[in-house]
Design a protein around this motif. Structure first.
Motif, PDB file in Angstrom:
ATOM      1  N   ARG A   6       0.690  -1.400  -0.093  1.00 26.90           N
ATOM      2  CA  ARG A   6       0.056   0.262   0.004  1.00 26.90           C
ATOM      3  C   ARG A   6       0.788   1.413   0.055  1.00 26.90           C
ATOM      4  O   ARG A   6       0.469   2.319  -0.514  1.00 26.90           O
ATOM      5  CB  ARG A   6      -1.124   0.055   1.181  1.00 26.90           C
ATOM      6  CG  ARG A   6      -2.082  -0.983   0.946  1.00 26.90           C
ATOM      7  CD  ARG A   6      -3.121  -0.901   2.153  1.00 26.90           C
ATOM      8  NE  ARG A   6      -4.146  -2.084   1.787  1.00 26.90           N
ATOM      9  CZ  ARG A   6      -5.221  -2.304   2.701  1.00 26.90           C
ATOM     10  NH1 ARG A   6      -5.375  -1.351   3.820  1.00 26.90           N
ATOM     11  NH2 ARG A   6      -6.051  -3.314   2.565  1.00 26.90           N
ATOM     12  N   PRO A   7       2.043   1.467   0.632  1.00 28.18           N
ATOM     13  CA  PRO A   7       2.676   2.684   0.574  1.00 28.18           C
ATOM     14  C   PRO A   7       3.241   2.828  -0.873  1.00 28.18           C
ATOM     15  O   PRO A   7       2.887   3.957  -1.321  1.00 28.18           O
ATOM     16  CB  PRO A   7       3.942   2.354   1.384  1.00 28.18           C
ATOM     17  CG  PRO A   7       3.515   1.293   2.575  1.00 28.18           C
ATOM     18  CD  PRO A   7       2.657   0.393   1.755  1.00 28.18           C
ATOM     19  N   ALA A   8       3.562   2.217  -1.420  1.00 32.66           N
ATOM     20  CA  ALA A   8       3.849   2.017  -2.996  1.00 32.66           C
ATOM     21  C   ALA A   8       2.616   2.397  -3.853  1.00 32.66           C
ATOM     22  O   ALA A   8       2.877   3.334  -4.718  1.00 32.66           O
ATOM     23  CB  ALA A   8       4.692   0.869  -3.505  1.00 32.66           C
TER      24      ALA A   8
ATOM     25  N   LEU B 254      -0.401   6.778  -7.011  1.00 30.11           N
ATOM     26  CA  LEU B 254      -1.574   7.465  -6.813  1.00 30.11           C
ATOM     27  C   LEU B 254      -1.260   9.080  -6.666  1.00 30.11           C
ATOM     28  O   LEU B 254      -1.784   9.863  -7.659  1.00 30.11           O
ATOM     29  CB  LEU B 254      -2.697   7.009  -6.012  1.00 30.11           C
ATOM     30  CG  LEU B 254      -3.373   5.758  -6.257  1.00 30.11           C
ATOM     31  CD1 LEU B 254      -4.052   5.227  -4.863  1.00 30.11           C
ATOM     32  CD2 LEU B 254      -4.142   5.608  -7.160  1.00 30.11           C
ATOM     33  N   ARG B 255      -0.617   9.320  -5.908  1.00 28.27           N
ATOM     34  CA  ARG B 255      -0.229  10.654  -5.633  1.00 28.27           C
ATOM     35  C   ARG B 255       0.462  11.289  -6.938  1.00 28.27           C
ATOM     36  O   ARG B 255       0.456  12.326  -7.380  1.00 28.27           O
ATOM     37  CB  ARG B 255       0.902  10.761  -4.568  1.00 28.27           C
ATOM     38  CG  ARG B 255       1.052  12.231  -4.060  1.00 28.27           C
ATOM     39  CD  ARG B 255       1.601  12.227  -2.541  1.00 28.27           C
ATOM     40  NE  ARG B 255       3.011  11.402  -2.458  1.00 28.27           N
ATOM     41  CZ  ARG B 255       2.640  10.280  -1.576  1.00 28.27           C
ATOM     42  NH1 ARG B 255       1.630  10.016  -1.002  1.00 28.27           N
ATOM     43  NH2 ARG B 255       3.808   9.703  -1.261  1.00 28.27           N
TER      44      ARG B 255
ATOM     45  N   LEU C 105       3.992  14.136 -23.829  1.00 25.37           N
ATOM     46  CA  LEU C 105       3.912  13.491 -22.537  1.00 25.37           C
ATOM     47  C   LEU C 105       3.993  12.278 -22.252  1.00 25.37           C
ATOM     48  O   LEU C 105       3.731  11.301 -23.016  1.00 25.37           O
ATOM     49  CB  LEU C 105       2.337  13.928 -21.902  1.00 25.37           C
ATOM     50  CG  LEU C 105       2.045  15.356 -22.020  1.00 25.37           C
ATOM     51  CD1 LEU C 105       0.452  15.489 -21.441  1.00 25.37           C
ATOM     52  CD2 LEU C 105       2.873  16.385 -21.368  1.00 25.37           C
ATOM     53  N   ILE C 106       5.095  12.078 -21.426  1.00 26.74           N
ATOM     54  CA  ILE C 106       5.462  10.651 -21.119  1.00 26.74           C
ATOM     55  C   ILE C 106       5.199  10.283 -19.475  1.00 26.74           C
ATOM     56  O   ILE C 106       5.593  10.787 -18.843  1.00 26.74           O
ATOM     57  CB  ILE C 106       6.899  10.348 -21.470  1.00 26.74           C
ATOM     58  CG1 ILE C 106       7.679  11.023 -22.595  1.00 26.74           C
ATOM     59  CG2 ILE C 106       7.612   9.279 -21.099  1.00 26.74           C
ATOM     60  CD1 ILE C 106       8.917  11.059 -22.939  1.00 26.74           C
ATOM     61  N   ARG C 107       4.432   9.091 -19.512  1.00 27.02           N
ATOM     62  CA  ARG C 107       4.089   8.677 -18.193  1.00 27.02           C
ATOM     63  C   ARG C 107       5.199   7.713 -17.656  1.00 27.02           C
ATOM     64  O   ARG C 107       5.454   6.737 -18.399  1.00 27.02           O
ATOM     65  CB  ARG C 107       2.662   8.262 -18.220  1.00 27.02           C
ATOM     66  CG  ARG C 107       2.358   7.720 -16.690  1.00 27.02           C
ATOM     67  CD  ARG C 107       0.927   6.985 -16.672  1.00 27.02           C
ATOM     68  NE  ARG C 107       0.029   8.044 -17.360  1.00 27.02           N
ATOM     69  CZ  ARG C 107      -0.825   7.501 -18.190  1.00 27.02           C
ATOM     70  NH1 ARG C 107      -0.685   6.555 -19.046  1.00 27.02           N
ATOM     71  NH2 ARG C 107      -1.905   8.494 -18.632  1.00 27.02           N
ATOM     72  N   ARG C 108       5.806   7.871 -16.588  1.00 26.15           N
ATOM     73  CA  ARG C 108       6.648   7.102 -16.253  1.00 26.15           C
ATOM     74  C   ARG C 108       6.125   5.787 -15.459  1.00 26.15           C
ATOM     75  O   ARG C 108       4.985   6.084 -14.906  1.00 26.15           O
ATOM     76  CB  ARG C 108       7.837   7.481 -15.300  1.00 26.15           C
ATOM     77  CG  ARG C 108       8.436   8.706 -16.077  1.00 26.15           C
ATOM     78  CD  ARG C 108       9.555   8.336 -17.263  1.00 26.15           C
ATOM     79  NE  ARG C 108       9.989   9.395 -17.848  1.00 26.15           N
ATOM     80  CZ  ARG C 108      10.790   9.362 -18.862  1.00 26.15           C
ATOM     81  NH1 ARG C 108      10.623   8.363 -19.513  1.00 26.15           N
ATOM     82  NH2 ARG C 108      11.321  10.420 -19.519  1.00 26.15           N
ATOM     83  N   GLU C 109       6.922   4.851 -15.159  1.00 27.33           N
ATOM     84  CA  GLU C 109       6.623   3.791 -14.349  1.00 27.33           C
ATOM     85  C   GLU C 109       6.088   4.080 -12.805  1.00 27.33           C
ATOM     86  O   GLU C 109       5.309   3.344 -12.187  1.00 27.33           O
ATOM     87  CB  GLU C 109       7.304   2.269 -14.223  1.00 27.33           C
ATOM     88  CG  GLU C 109       7.809   1.795 -15.541  1.00 27.33           C
ATOM     89  CD  GLU C 109       8.712   0.424 -15.556  1.00 27.33           C
ATOM     90  OE1 GLU C 109       9.318   0.440 -14.506  1.00 27.33           O
ATOM     91  OE2 GLU C 109       8.991   0.043 -16.549  1.00 27.33           O
ATOM     92  N   THR C 110       6.522   5.135 -12.276  1.00 25.90           N
ATOM     93  CA  THR C 110       6.230   5.621 -11.220  1.00 25.90           C
ATOM     94  C   THR C 110       4.932   6.188 -11.054  1.00 25.90           C
ATOM     95  O   THR C 110       4.365   6.589  -9.929  1.00 25.90           O
ATOM     96  CB  THR C 110       7.262   6.637 -10.507  1.00 25.90           C
ATOM     97  OG1 THR C 110       7.226   7.803 -11.445  1.00 25.90           O
ATOM     98  CG2 THR C 110       8.496   5.957 -10.598  1.00 25.90           C
TER      99      THR C 110
END
Length: 266
Positions: free
Chosen positions: A34-36, A41-42, A118-123
């Motif tokens: 859940r922390p990850a 989500l943030r 726009l590039i979405r990273r794995e994070t």
């Protein structure tokens, strides 16, 4: 951990806002994950594609396009340059994206604009990769000509530019009122106001394609393919159908969803 794309798709498929616990359960995550999950989500929320309500539940936000016009908006606490959308229609304030690394000495200046991918990273973080600078030429004005008694004036299409640009009578000859134009600044007296000469006419400002014409002129968007691309297209060979079913004779109609943001006449 699910990918950012999977998280966003889950929230779009489940319109009722979901909390971290429901999202974790849907993806089979344990308490140790859940922390990850919260961090991801943030990070997605910073891009505007995820909205968090006051009850700590999440819902899908505005989908981001692949390409977007952005402008430089300072730097973050770590010194990374930030950009924001030039136009933002989503809820709340416009999101800030980290600017992807550029060549040394080619960093976008404060307030400078660029067309970015726009590039979405794995994070879950979204970065903006500049494709082309959109800085306009010095002294160049794109706007609408308004005829007056002694010539007229050009009202800039850029609403941030509140100047009035005078056009003398001999420079305004034959140009109708309401014409979209490109003008070039001329030397003028210190207290005589700004003067311009019209160098290109773009057609009536009330024509259906006038916004497109003004935008193309303002940002100097290419309207023709490079010779190399045309040569490559001319030399392309037909694709072999092979074992695939050939359905090209079928008439198709495509309907974009309510959240579609592209206008490509598919």
């Amino acid at each position: 951990m699910p990918s950012p794309e999977a998280l966003i798709a889950f929230l779009r498929d489940n319109p009722e806002a979901a909390g971290t616990r429901e999202i974790a359960r849907a993806f089979g995550l344990g308490s140790g994950d859940r922390p990850a999950l919260r961090t991801m989500l943030r990070n997605i929320g910073r891009s505007g594609e995820l909205v968090r309500g006051g009850n700590r539940r999440f819902a899908a936000g505005e989908p981001l396009p692949e390409m977007m016009q952005v402008e430089r908006a300072g730097s973050d606490a770590d010194g990374f340059p930030l950009v924001r959308p030039v136009a933002w229609t989503g809820p709340g304030e416009a999101p800030l994206f980290r600017l992807a690394e550029t060549a040394a000495g080619d960093e976008l200046p404060e307030g400078g604009r660029a067309l970015a991918r726009l590039i979405r990273r794995e994070t879950g973080e979204t970065e903006a990769e500049p494709v082309r600078r959109l800085d306009t030429q010095e002294g160049r004005v794109v706007g609408v000509f308004r005829r007056g008694r002694d010539g007229g004036e050009v009202t800039p299409a850029d609403r941030r530019d509140r100047n009035e640009y005078r056009v003398l009578g001999h420079d305004a000859a034959g140009i109708p009122d309401g014409e979209a134009v490109v003008a070039q600044a001329l030397p003028s007296r210190r207290f005589g106001g700004k003067r311009v000469r019209i160098v290109e006419r773009l057609g009536p400002s009330d024509a259906p394609d006038s916004i497109s014409r003004l935008t193309i002129a303002a940002f100097e968007i290419p309207t023709e393919f490079p010779h190399e691309a045309l040569a490559e297209a001319a030399g392309a060979k037909p694709v072999e159908v092979g074992d695939r079913a050939d359905l090209r004779d079928l008439a198709l109609v495509t309907i974009d969803g309510e959240d579609a943001r592209d206008f490509d006449d598919a």
